[in-house]
Motif scaffolding. Sequence first.
Motif, PDB file in Angstrom:
ATOM      1  N   UNK A  19     -13.789 -22.596  -4.454  1.00  0.00           N
ATOM      2  CA  UNK A  19     -13.168 -22.814  -5.763  1.00  0.00           C
ATOM      3  C   UNK A  19     -14.153 -22.476  -6.884  1.00  0.00           C
ATOM      4  N   UNK A  20     -13.694 -21.711  -7.839  1.00  0.00           N
ATOM      5  CA  UNK A  20     -14.505 -21.395  -9.010  1.00  0.00           C
ATOM      6  C   UNK A  20     -15.496 -20.271  -8.809  1.00  0.00           C
ATOM      7  N   UNK A  21     -15.569 -19.696  -7.613  1.00  0.00           N
ATOM      8  CA  UNK A  21     -16.577 -18.666  -7.347  1.00  0.00           C
ATOM      9  C   UNK A  21     -15.985 -17.266  -7.527  1.00  0.00           C
ATOM     10  N   UNK A  22     -16.734 -16.402  -8.205  1.00  0.00           N
ATOM     11  CA  UNK A  22     -16.271 -15.039  -8.451  1.00  0.00           C
ATOM     12  C   UNK A  22     -17.056 -13.991  -7.676  1.00  0.00           C
ATOM     13  N   UNK A  23     -17.742 -14.385  -6.599  1.00  0.00           N
ATOM     14  CA  UNK A  23     -18.520 -13.408  -5.823  1.00  0.00           C
ATOM     15  C   UNK A  23     -17.583 -12.422  -5.124  1.00  0.00           C
ATOM     16  N   UNK A  24     -18.148 -11.340  -4.598  1.00  0.00           N
ATOM     17  CA  UNK A  24     -17.338 -10.273  -4.008  1.00  0.00           C
ATOM     18  C   UNK A  24     -16.515 -10.782  -2.824  1.00  0.00           C
ATOM     19  N   UNK A  25     -17.112 -11.660  -1.990  1.00  0.00           N
ATOM     20  CA  UNK A  25     -16.393 -12.149  -0.812  1.00  0.00           C
ATOM     21  C   UNK A  25     -15.232 -13.057  -1.246  1.00  0.00           C
ATOM     22  N   UNK A  26     -15.499 -13.955  -2.202  1.00  0.00           N
ATOM     23  CA  UNK A  26     -14.432 -14.852  -2.667  1.00  0.00           C
ATOM     24  C   UNK A  26     -13.324 -14.071  -3.367  1.00  0.00           C
ATOM     25  N   UNK A  27     -13.695 -13.033  -4.125  1.00  0.00           N
ATOM     26  CA  UNK A  27     -12.689 -12.209  -4.804  1.00  0.00           C
ATOM     27  C   UNK A  27     -11.801 -11.526  -3.765  1.00  0.00           C
ATOM     28  N   UNK A  28     -12.414 -10.967  -2.728  1.00  0.00           N
ATOM     29  CA  UNK A  28     -11.634 -10.330  -1.659  1.00  0.00           C
ATOM     30  C   UNK A  28     -10.775 -11.366  -0.938  1.00  0.00           C
ATOM     31  N   UNK A  29     -11.338 -12.575  -0.741  1.00  0.00           N
ATOM     32  CA  UNK A  29     -10.628 -13.617   0.006  1.00  0.00           C
ATOM     33  C   UNK A  29      -9.355 -14.074  -0.708  1.00  0.00           C
ATOM     34  N   UNK A  30      -9.249 -13.788  -2.009  1.00  0.00           N
ATOM     35  CA  UNK A  30      -8.028 -14.181  -2.733  1.00  0.00           C
ATOM     36  C   UNK A  30      -6.898 -13.180  -2.508  1.00  0.00           C
ATOM     37  N   UNK A  31      -7.186 -12.029  -1.894  1.00  0.00           N
ATOM     38  CA  UNK A  31      -6.150 -11.032  -1.615  1.00  0.00           C
ATOM     39  C   UNK A  31      -5.407 -11.434  -0.335  1.00  0.00           C
ATOM     40  N   UNK A  32      -4.075 -11.288  -0.330  1.00  0.00           N
ATOM     41  CA  UNK A  32      -3.319 -11.652   0.874  1.00  0.00           C
ATOM     42  C   UNK A  32      -3.822 -10.857   2.086  1.00  0.00           C
ATOM     43  N   UNK A  33      -3.958 -11.528   3.215  1.00  0.00           N
ATOM     44  CA  UNK A  33      -4.340 -10.847   4.453  1.00  0.00           C
ATOM     45  C   UNK A  33      -5.827 -10.578   4.599  1.00  0.00           C
ATOM     46  N   UNK A  34      -6.627 -10.978   3.623  1.00  0.00           N
ATOM     47  CA  UNK A  34      -8.069 -10.728   3.707  1.00  0.00           C
ATOM     48  C   UNK A  34      -8.692 -11.481   4.884  1.00  0.00           C
ATOM     49  N   UNK A  35      -9.549 -10.805   5.643  1.00  0.00           N
ATOM     50  CA  UNK A  35     -10.254 -11.468   6.751  1.00  0.00           C
ATOM     51  C   UNK A  35     -11.383 -12.354   6.229  1.00  0.00           C
ATOM     52  N   UNK A 245     -21.074 -14.504   3.827  1.00  0.00           N
ATOM     53  CA  UNK A 245     -20.928 -13.474   4.862  1.00  0.00           C
ATOM     54  C   UNK A 245     -19.606 -12.728   4.717  1.00  0.00           C
ATOM     55  N   UNK A 246     -19.690 -11.466   4.308  1.00  0.00           N
ATOM     56  CA  UNK A 246     -18.495 -10.616   4.276  1.00  0.00           C
ATOM     57  C   UNK A 246     -18.111 -10.263   5.718  1.00  0.00           C
ATOM     58  N   UNK A 247     -16.820 -10.342   6.029  1.00  0.00           N
ATOM     59  CA  UNK A 247     -16.390 -10.179   7.422  1.00  0.00           C
ATOM     60  C   UNK A 247     -16.798  -8.818   8.002  1.00  0.00           C
ATOM     61  N   UNK A 248     -16.380  -7.755   7.343  1.00  0.00           N
ATOM     62  CA  UNK A 248     -16.618  -6.420   7.920  1.00  0.00           C
ATOM     63  C   UNK A 248     -18.105  -6.058   7.898  1.00  0.00           C
ATOM     64  N   UNK A 249     -18.770  -6.330   6.790  1.00  0.00           N
ATOM     65  CA  UNK A 249     -20.188  -5.962   6.670  1.00  0.00           C
ATOM     66  C   UNK A 249     -21.040  -6.736   7.681  1.00  0.00           C
ATOM     67  N   UNK A 250     -20.742  -8.030   7.833  1.00  0.00           N
ATOM     68  CA  UNK A 250     -21.524  -8.850   8.760  1.00  0.00           C
ATOM     69  C   UNK A 250     -21.266  -8.418  10.192  1.00  0.00           C
ATOM     70  N   UNK A 251     -19.992  -8.192  10.527  1.00  0.00           N
ATOM     71  CA  UNK A 251     -19.678  -7.772  11.900  1.00  0.00           C
ATOM     72  C   UNK A 251     -20.398  -6.480  12.267  1.00  0.00           C
ATOM     73  N   UNK A 252     -20.506  -5.561  11.284  1.00  0.00           N
ATOM     74  CA  UNK A 252     -21.180  -4.284  11.557  1.00  0.00           C
ATOM     75  C   UNK A 252     -22.668  -4.497  11.831  1.00  0.00           C
ATOM     76  N   UNK A 253     -23.212  -5.615  11.344  1.00  0.00           N
ATOM     77  CA  UNK A 253     -24.656  -5.841  11.501  1.00  0.00           C
ATOM     78  C   UNK A 253     -25.001  -6.753  12.687  1.00  0.00           C
ATOM     79  N   UNK A 254     -23.999  -7.403  13.280  1.00  0.00           N
ATOM     80  CA  UNK A 254     -24.295  -8.368  14.357  1.00  0.00           C
ATOM     81  C   UNK A 254     -24.512  -7.645  15.689  1.00  0.00           C
TER      82      UNK A 254
END
Length: 274
Positions: A19-35, A245-254
């Motif tokens: 709540x209240x966060x405008x970071x890239x991951x939180x912004x993406x997470x507000x889109x429907x279907x975002x992982x 942790x961004x889903x796609x970016x983190x998965x690519x690095x694990x």
Amino acid sequence: MEATLTFLGTGTSMGVPTLGCGCAVCTDARLPGSLNRRTRPSILLAYGGDAAKGRSPHHVLIDSGPDFHAQATRLNLTYIDAVLYTHGHADHVLGMDDLRPLSFRLPGGLPLFADEATAQVLERVFEYTFRKENRYPTSARVILHRIPEEAGDAIELFGAKFIHVPVTHGPTTIVGYRFGNAAYLTDLNDIPETSLALLEGLDILILDALRREPHPSHAHVEKSIELVRRIQPQRAFFTHISHDLDHALTNASLPSPIQLAFDGQQLSFDIAPC
Ligand SMILES: [Zn+2]
Ligand SMILES: [Zn+2]
Ligand SMILES: [Zn+2]
């Protein structure tokens, strides 16, 4: 016995978006279907039953967090046979009251299983449900059972064993569960040696991995990778994930065989024999 594990939620206590966060991951997470959209952590296990005879699989829930209503709605979940708790923090227990309509379906009540410390939290937070006299008449029809406290102790539910695997969560020790060749270890910053011995030969390991930076009561990514290397499961999934942790970016690095879990993800595995 074949089982299906569904991640109802894979987020940390604040959820993602935070709540209240405008970071890239939180912004993406507000889109429907975002992982990146992660509700509070919980899993559902489905196993047994007999489709040919019209018998539905048993449903065992691990933790009922504050997002349980939305999670159950998304999955069209119509019944639960038992709930196991890991510990008494809000992100793991606050959905207990939402079990009410599902608990009314069971004549004997819905069994809940928790260690002593967690049972005391449930009895305090939901005092009106558990009080012996003047019980609120429409509160959840639940029966709270204490699980055995020792590492390696097991309870049996519908033909599957759930083994108590203690893990370190900041200043406290909480309950992880091993069931068949899978283990669910949320909320930990370390695993005692005696518990590591209970985690041999795993197909699936589900482990807390909060963020990149160390944290006093949760494992960070590097620590969780180190634990996976020690335990050597066939597959490893990180959960209790923050907006770091961004889903796609983190998965690519694990490194293989580790992935971030995501809400709604389903896995098949063998739940018995242990
Ligand atoms: Zn938590
Ligand atoms: Zn954020
Ligand atoms: Zn916790």
